[in-house]
Design an enzyme around this catalytic site. Structure first.
Site, short mmCIF file in Angstrom:
data_model
loop_
_atom_site.label_atom_id
_atom_site.label_comp_id
_atom_site.label_asym_id
_atom_site.label_seq_id
_atom_site.Cartn_x
_atom_site.Cartn_y
_atom_site.Cartn_z
N SER A 144 -24.57 17.02 -14.80
CA SER A 144 -23.87 16.78 -13.53
C SER A 144 -22.40 16.49 -13.82
CB SER A 144 -24.50 15.57 -12.84
OG SER A 144 -23.69 15.13 -11.77
N TYR A 154 -27.36 6.72 -14.29
CA TYR A 154 -27.55 8.16 -14.03
C TYR A 154 -26.41 8.95 -14.69
CZ TYR A 154 -27.75 12.62 -11.54
OH TYR A 154 -27.80 13.96 -11.23
N1 NAP Z 1 -28.63 17.94 -6.03
C1 NAP Z 1 -27.49 17.50 -6.56
O1 NAP Z 1 -26.50 17.20 -5.86
C2 NAP Z 1 -27.36 17.42 -8.07
C3 NAP Z 1 -26.08 17.26 -8.62
C4 NAP Z 1 -25.93 17.20 -10.00
C5 NAP Z 1 -27.05 17.29 -10.81
N2 NAP Z 1 -28.30 17.41 -10.26
C6 NAP Z 1 -29.45 17.49 -11.18
O2 NAP Z 1 -30.19 18.67 -10.91
C7 NAP Z 1 -31.54 18.51 -11.37
C8 NAP Z 1 -32.48 19.00 -10.30
O3 NAP Z 1 -32.36 18.19 -9.14
P1 NAP Z 1 -32.40 18.77 -7.66
O4 NAP Z 1 -31.13 18.45 -7.02
O5 NAP Z 1 -32.89 20.17 -7.65
O6 NAP Z 1 -33.49 17.76 -7.05
P2 NAP Z 1 -34.88 17.97 -6.31
O7 NAP Z 1 -34.80 19.05 -5.27
O8 NAP Z 1 -35.30 16.61 -5.88
O9 NAP Z 1 -35.85 18.49 -7.48
C9 NAP Z 1 -36.22 17.65 -8.54
C10 NAP Z 1 -37.33 18.30 -9.35
O10 NAP Z 1 -37.63 17.45 -10.47
C11 NAP Z 1 -39.03 17.24 -10.54
N3 NAP Z 1 -39.29 15.92 -11.09
C12 NAP Z 1 -38.77 14.72 -10.72
N4 NAP Z 1 -39.27 13.72 -11.43
C13 NAP Z 1 -40.16 14.28 -12.31
C14 NAP Z 1 -41.01 13.76 -13.33
N5 NAP Z 1 -41.12 12.43 -13.57
N6 NAP Z 1 -41.77 14.63 -14.05
C15 NAP Z 1 -41.74 15.96 -13.78
N7 NAP Z 1 -40.94 16.51 -12.83
C16 NAP Z 1 -40.17 15.68 -12.10
C17 NAP Z 1 -39.53 17.39 -9.09
O11 NAP Z 1 -40.86 17.88 -9.11
P3 NAP Z 1 -42.21 17.12 -8.60
O12 NAP Z 1 -41.84 16.20 -7.49
O13 NAP Z 1 -43.10 18.28 -8.23
O14 NAP Z 1 -42.69 16.40 -9.84
C18 NAP Z 1 -38.62 18.50 -8.57
O15 NAP Z 1 -39.15 19.77 -8.86
C19 NAP Z 1 -31.68 17.02 -11.73
O16 NAP Z 1 -31.62 16.88 -13.12
C20 NAP Z 1 -30.47 16.37 -11.07
O17 NAP Z 1 -30.07 15.21 -11.74
C21 NAP Z 1 -28.49 17.48 -8.92
#
Ligand code: NAP
Length: 258
Positions: A144, A154
């Site tokens: 991120s 984080y």
């Molecule tokens: N969205 C943003 O603004 C943003 C910005 C910068 C970075 N990121 C990063 O992008 C990545 C993806 O996030 P996203 O935004 O796509 O969020 P999201 O839509 O909430 O998706 C998160 C995914 O992670 C899985 N997950 C969470 N905890 C887990 C665990 N303990 N074991 C296995 N799987 C787990 C969830 O699957 P289940 O619930 O099916 O387990 C889900 O598929 C993350 O690393 C986040 O830090 C996001």
């Protein structure tokens, strides 16, 4: 390549929503078989069936909570399996915690560290071991732009992921294996809903689309970039964030609790 299908295989953690789902769909559309890893079996099964029906690829489901050492070990074993090689590992699964560091039990912070750092470290190690032996493969670690800001554990976890990936790319590139950190900005996914934070005050121009983010990231990987920061606006913001004085960096706080 997988001997049985002659298609490359990608393992994506956290493909049930958001950025991970975009990776799974894009990679399937590009002809990859998939290994889909997260906790929600129902959503994983639905996605696997959908990818098979839409793109004719094989999609394997591996249910695992990456914060649980025994379940993570099963994923490490799958990544290391020489008989069913993984060509691309996408360490994407993650979540955020709402509120002040002192407002929730330290166990929640430990869980965040386990998913964002421990799992990424162990899966990267398993992947690099197998890939360097074959002199082929790539790892994308989803980080991120928060890695450049002092925004708590984080951000610290994402700084670790960014630094680890940069070092690994410099170290193993000459041995045929690539590692890239994807530094995402605010992206429309389930991330903030799951955290139960308000996003209304974040200007609309700051939100990225997950499909476009992933498309740009995969283009950067193909171009040999070590760091991918999708969108010109976030490349500017990331540079400002990285080099601004700490006091100024700390003023950027992001979405508020609901
Ligand atoms: N969205 C943003 O603004 C943003 C910005 C910068 C970075 N990121 C990063 O992008 C990545 C993806 O996030 P996203 O935004 O796509 O969020 P999201 O839509 O909430 O998706 C998160 C995914 O992670 C899985 N997950 C969470 N905890 C887990 C665990 N303990 N074991 C296995 N799987 C787990 C969830 O699957 P289940 O619930 O099916 O387990 C889900 O598929 C993350 O690393 C986040 O830090 C996001």
């Amino acid at each position: 390549m997988s001997p049985s299908t002659a298609r490359p295989t990608a393992l994506v953690t956290g493909p049930t929503s958001g950025i991970g789902r975009s990776f799974a769909r894009r990679l399937a559309a590009d002809g990859h078989d998939l290994v889909l890893v997260s906790r929600d079996r129902e959503r994983l099964d639905r996605l696997a069936a959908d990818l098979h029906a839409s793109y004719g690829v094989q999609a394997e489901v591996l249910v695992a909570d990456l914060a649980d050492p025994a379940q993570l070990a099963a994923v490490e074993d799958r990544v290391a399996d020489a008989a069913r090689p993984i060509d691309l590992l996408v360490n994407n699964a993650g979540f955020g915690l709402r509120g002040d560091f002192l407002d929730h039990p330290v166990e929640e912070e430990q869980r965040l560290l386990d998913v964002h750092v421990r799992a990424v470290l162990r899966l990267t190690h398993a992947a690099l071991t197998a890939m360097v032996a074959r002199r082929h493969g790539a790892v994308v670690n989803v980080s991120s732009v928060a890695a450049y800001l002092p925004r708590g554990p984080y951000s610290a976890a994402k700084a670790y992921v960014t630094s680890l990936s940069t070092w690994a790319d410099l170290t193993y590139r000459d041995r045929g294996v690539r590692v890239m950190a994807l530094l995402a900005g605010f992206t429309r996914t389930e991330f903030h809903d799951r955290m139960r934070v308000r996003t209304g005050s974040t200007p609309s121009w700051m939100w990225l689309d997950a499909d476009r983010l992933v498309e740009e990231a995969l283009r950067d990987l193909a171009r040999g970039r070590t760091l991918s920061v999708p969108s010109r606006r976030y490349r500017v913001l990331a540079t400002l964030a990285r080099y601004a004085p700490t006091g100024l960096q700390a003023r950027f706080q992001g979405p508020r609790p609901r």
